[in-house]
Design a protein around this motif. Structure first.
Motif, PDB file in Angstrom:
ATOM      1  N   GLY A 131       0.824  -1.203   0.000  1.00  0.00           N
ATOM      2  CA  GLY A 131       0.000   0.000   0.000  1.00  0.00           C
ATOM      3  C   GLY A 131       0.850   1.241   0.000  1.00  0.00           C
ATOM      4  N   ILE A 132       0.396   2.262   0.726  1.00  0.00           N
ATOM      5  CA  ILE A 132       1.110   3.532   0.754  1.00  0.00           C
ATOM      6  C   ILE A 132       2.488   3.349   1.372  1.00  0.00           C
ATOM      7  CG2 ILE A 132      -0.979   4.920   0.819  1.00  0.00           C
ATOM      8  CD1 ILE A 132      -0.439   5.322   3.837  1.00  0.00           C
ATOM      9  N   GLN A 133       3.391   4.201   1.004  1.00  0.00           N
ATOM     10  CA  GLN A 133       4.752   4.136   1.522  1.00  0.00           C
ATOM     11  C   GLN A 133       4.923   5.126   2.655  1.00  0.00           C
ATOM     12  OE1 GLN A 133       6.962   1.750   0.446  1.00  0.00           O
ATOM     13  NE2 GLN A 133       5.136   1.077  -0.645  1.00  0.00           N
ATOM     14  N   MET A 134       5.062   4.604   3.862  1.00  0.00           N
ATOM     15  CA  MET A 134       5.366   5.439   5.012  1.00  0.00           C
ATOM     16  C   MET A 134       6.052   4.564   6.053  1.00  0.00           C
ATOM     17  SD  MET A 134       1.587   6.031   6.790  1.00  0.00           S
ATOM     18  CE  MET A 134       2.208   6.954   8.158  1.00  0.00           C
ATOM     19  N   ASP A 135       6.879   5.190   6.852  1.00  0.00           N
ATOM     20  CA  ASP A 135       7.599   4.443   7.873  1.00  0.00           C
ATOM     21  C   ASP A 135       6.685   4.164   9.061  1.00  0.00           C
ATOM     22  OD1 ASP A 135       9.947   4.443   6.431  1.00  0.00           O
ATOM     23  OD2 ASP A 135      10.715   6.248   7.402  1.00  0.00           O
ATOM     24  N   PRO A 136       6.653   2.905   9.497  1.00  0.00           N
ATOM     25  CA  PRO A 136       5.869   2.601  10.697  1.00  0.00           C
ATOM     26  C   PRO A 136       6.566   3.175  11.932  1.00  0.00           C
ATOM     27  CG  PRO A 136       7.062   0.657   9.963  1.00  0.00           C
ATOM     28  CD  PRO A 136       7.291   1.732   8.931  1.00  0.00           C
ATOM     29  N   PRO A 137       5.816   3.441  12.989  1.00  0.00           N
ATOM     30  CA  PRO A 137       6.415   3.986  14.214  1.00  0.00           C
ATOM     31  C   PRO A 137       7.554   3.127  14.762  1.00  0.00           C
ATOM     32  CG  PRO A 137       4.039   4.120  14.336  1.00  0.00           C
ATOM     33  CD  PRO A 137       4.364   3.340  13.091  1.00  0.00           C
ATOM     34  N   TYR A 138       7.513   1.829  14.497  1.00  0.00           N
ATOM     35  CA  TYR A 138       8.558   0.923  14.971  1.00  0.00           C
ATOM     36  C   TYR A 138       9.962   1.419  14.612  1.00  0.00           C
ATOM     37  CZ  TYR A 138      11.459  -3.277  15.147  1.00  0.00           C
ATOM     38  OH  TYR A 138      12.468  -4.167  15.408  1.00  0.00           O
ATOM     39  N   ARG A 141      -8.037  11.892  16.825  1.00  0.00           N
ATOM     40  CA  ARG A 141      -7.465  12.800  15.823  1.00  0.00           C
ATOM     41  C   ARG A 141      -5.947  12.605  15.714  1.00  0.00           C
ATOM     42  NH1 ARG A 141     -10.852  18.316  16.676  1.00  0.00           N
ATOM     43  NH2 ARG A 141      -9.910  18.869  14.682  1.00  0.00           N
ATOM     44  N   ALA A 142      -5.563  11.335  15.731  1.00  0.00           N
ATOM     45  CA  ALA A 142      -4.163  10.937  15.608  1.00  0.00           C
ATOM     46  C   ALA A 142      -3.884  10.629  14.134  1.00  0.00           C
ATOM     47  CB  ALA A 142      -3.888   9.719  16.500  1.00  0.00           C
ATOM     48  N   GLY A 143      -3.702  11.683  13.352  1.00  0.00           N
ATOM     49  CA  GLY A 143      -3.648  11.582  11.902  1.00  0.00           C
ATOM     50  C   GLY A 143      -2.596  10.667  11.326  1.00  0.00           C
ATOM     51  N   ASP A 144      -1.353  10.747  11.797  1.00  0.00           N
ATOM     52  CA  ASP A 144      -0.298   9.902  11.239  1.00  0.00           C
ATOM     53  C   ASP A 144      -0.561   8.427  11.513  1.00  0.00           C
ATOM     54  OD1 ASP A 144       1.056  12.073  10.177  1.00  0.00           O
ATOM     55  OD2 ASP A 144       2.424  12.251  11.886  1.00  0.00           O
ATOM     56  N   GLU A 145      -0.975   8.127  12.735  1.00  0.00           N
ATOM     57  CA  GLU A 145      -1.302   6.740  13.079  1.00  0.00           C
ATOM     58  C   GLU A 145      -2.518   6.266  12.291  1.00  0.00           C
ATOM     59  OE1 GLU A 145      -0.139   4.255  15.453  1.00  0.00           O
ATOM     60  OE2 GLU A 145       1.686   5.447  15.269  1.00  0.00           O
ATOM     61  N   LEU A 146      -3.506   7.148  12.131  1.00  0.00           N
ATOM     62  CA  LEU A 146      -4.702   6.779  11.369  1.00  0.00           C
ATOM     63  C   LEU A 146      -4.325   6.439   9.933  1.00  0.00           C
ATOM     64  CD1 LEU A 146      -7.729   6.385  11.082  1.00  0.00           C
ATOM     65  CD2 LEU A 146      -7.925   8.847  10.670  1.00  0.00           C
ATOM     66  N   ARG A 147      -3.477   7.239   9.337  1.00  0.00           N
ATOM     67  CA  ARG A 147      -3.017   6.992   7.960  1.00  0.00           C
ATOM     68  C   ARG A 147      -2.397   5.594   7.845  1.00  0.00           C
ATOM     69  NH1 ARG A 147      -1.016   9.346   3.289  1.00  0.00           N
ATOM     70  NH2 ARG A 147       1.134   8.819   2.808  1.00  0.00           N
ATOM     71  N   LEU A 148      -1.559   5.250   8.792  1.00  0.00           N
ATOM     72  CA  LEU A 148      -0.913   3.941   8.803  1.00  0.00           C
ATOM     73  C   LEU A 148      -1.943   2.821   8.929  1.00  0.00           C
ATOM     74  CD1 LEU A 148       1.938   2.510   9.016  1.00  0.00           C
ATOM     75  CD2 LEU A 148       1.566   2.593  11.482  1.00  0.00           C
ATOM     76  N   HIS A 149      -2.908   2.995   9.837  1.00  0.00           N
ATOM     77  CA  HIS A 149      -3.860   1.927  10.111  1.00  0.00           C
ATOM     78  C   HIS A 149      -4.980   1.839   9.085  1.00  0.00           C
ATOM     79  CE1 HIS A 149      -2.319   0.070  13.754  1.00  0.00           C
ATOM     80  NE2 HIS A 149      -1.752   1.257  13.955  1.00  0.00           N
ATOM     81  N   VAL A 150      -5.322   2.936   8.419  1.00  0.00           N
ATOM     82  CA  VAL A 150      -6.262   2.871   7.303  1.00  0.00           C
ATOM     83  C   VAL A 150      -5.648   2.026   6.193  1.00  0.00           C
ATOM     84  CG1 VAL A 150      -7.189   4.244   5.389  1.00  0.00           C
ATOM     85  CG2 VAL A 150      -7.591   4.966   7.731  1.00  0.00           C
ATOM     86  N   ASN A 151      -4.396   2.274   5.899  1.00  0.00           N
ATOM     87  CA  ASN A 151      -3.702   1.471   4.895  1.00  0.00           C
ATOM     88  C   ASN A 151      -3.672   0.000   5.304  1.00  0.00           C
ATOM     89  OD1 ASN A 151      -1.945   1.410   2.408  1.00  0.00           O
ATOM     90  ND2 ASN A 151      -0.570   0.510   3.906  1.00  0.00           N
ATOM     91  N   ALA A 152      -3.363  -0.263   6.568  1.00  0.00           N
ATOM     92  CA  ALA A 152      -3.334  -1.643   7.061  1.00  0.00           C
ATOM     93  C   ALA A 152      -4.713  -2.289   6.940  1.00  0.00           C
ATOM     94  CB  ALA A 152      -2.842  -1.677   8.505  1.00  0.00           C
ATOM     95  N   ALA A 153      -5.754  -1.538   7.274  1.00  0.00           N
ATOM     96  CA  ALA A 153      -7.121  -2.070   7.182  1.00  0.00           C
ATOM     97  C   ALA A 153      -7.433  -2.484   5.746  1.00  0.00           C
ATOM     98  CB  ALA A 153      -8.122  -1.025   7.677  1.00  0.00           C
ATOM     99  N   LEU A 154      -7.041  -1.672   4.794  1.00  0.00           N
ATOM    100  CA  LEU A 154      -7.271  -2.004   3.390  1.00  0.00           C
ATOM    101  C   LEU A 154      -6.420  -3.194   2.961  1.00  0.00           C
ATOM    102  CD1 LEU A 154      -7.418   1.642   2.028  1.00  0.00           C
ATOM    103  CD2 LEU A 154      -9.356   0.066   2.283  1.00  0.00           C
ATOM    104  N   ASN A 155      -5.203  -3.285   3.485  1.00  0.00           N
ATOM    105  CA  ASN A 155      -4.320  -4.406   3.148  1.00  0.00           C
ATOM    106  C   ASN A 155      -4.910  -5.747   3.547  1.00  0.00           C
ATOM    107  OD1 ASN A 155      -2.325  -2.829   2.019  1.00  0.00           O
ATOM    108  ND2 ASN A 155      -1.016  -2.843   3.832  1.00  0.00           N
ATOM    109  N   ILE A 156      -5.663  -5.780   4.633  1.00  0.00           N
ATOM    110  CA  ILE A 156      -6.176  -7.060   5.114  1.00  0.00           C
ATOM    111  C   ILE A 156      -7.637  -7.284   4.743  1.00  0.00           C
ATOM    112  CG2 ILE A 156      -4.483  -7.393   6.952  1.00  0.00           C
ATOM    113  CD1 ILE A 156      -7.042  -6.380   8.726  1.00  0.00           C
TER     114      ILE A 156
END
Length: 134
Positions: free
Chosen positions: A19-26, A71-86
């Motif tokens: 999906g989208i390219q972004m670095d995970p918080p890890y 309203r945690a936008g960066d985390e939401l962006r990551l998890h929206v992508n993850a939701a679509l991935n699965i």
């Protein structure tokens, strides 16, 4: 490699492997403390996300709703992508964000939908195809 480490890698790959390219918080956590980052990762993706009480899509829908309400936008962006991935249904995910209106207010809805639309555009999945049910 242990069972928890295997589950951690497997779950992380499902969620964040495409999906989208972004670095995970890890990756940021590792810059500060590699051992603690590994502990967090094993707990979140190796233990919590691999539980079977909720399916992985149900767990991601809940995560997206909570992150949007916060309203945690960066985390939401990551998890929206993850939701679509699965395999979360894009229309249902939009409905989750509209559900926020009653509990978190319209500013949360608007921010969540804007982030969601941006992720969908990056993935080439915008606009959402509407089913006949709606």
């Amino acid at each position: 490699m242990g069972k928890t480490e295997d589950k951690t890698r497997e779950t992380a790959k499902k969620l964040f492997g495409s999906g989208i390219q972004m670095d995970p918080p890890y990756l940021m956590w590792k810059e500060f403390d590699r051992d603690l980052a590994n502990d967090f990762s094993r707990f979140i993706t190796g233990n919590l996300y691999s539980r079977t009480v909720l399916t992985l899509p149900e767990r991601q829908m809940a995560a997206c709703a909570m992150l949007a309400a916060l309203r945690a936008g960066d985390e939401l962006r990551l998890h929206v992508n993850a939701a679509l991935n699965i395999g979360c249904d894009p229309q249902k995910l939009a409905e989750v964000f509209f559900q926020l209106a009653t509990y978190a207010g319209m500013p949360s809805v608007n921010e969540a939908l804007a982030i969601y639309r941006d992720v969908l555009k990056e993935r080439g999945q915008w606009p959402i195809e509407r089913s006949a049910e709606v």
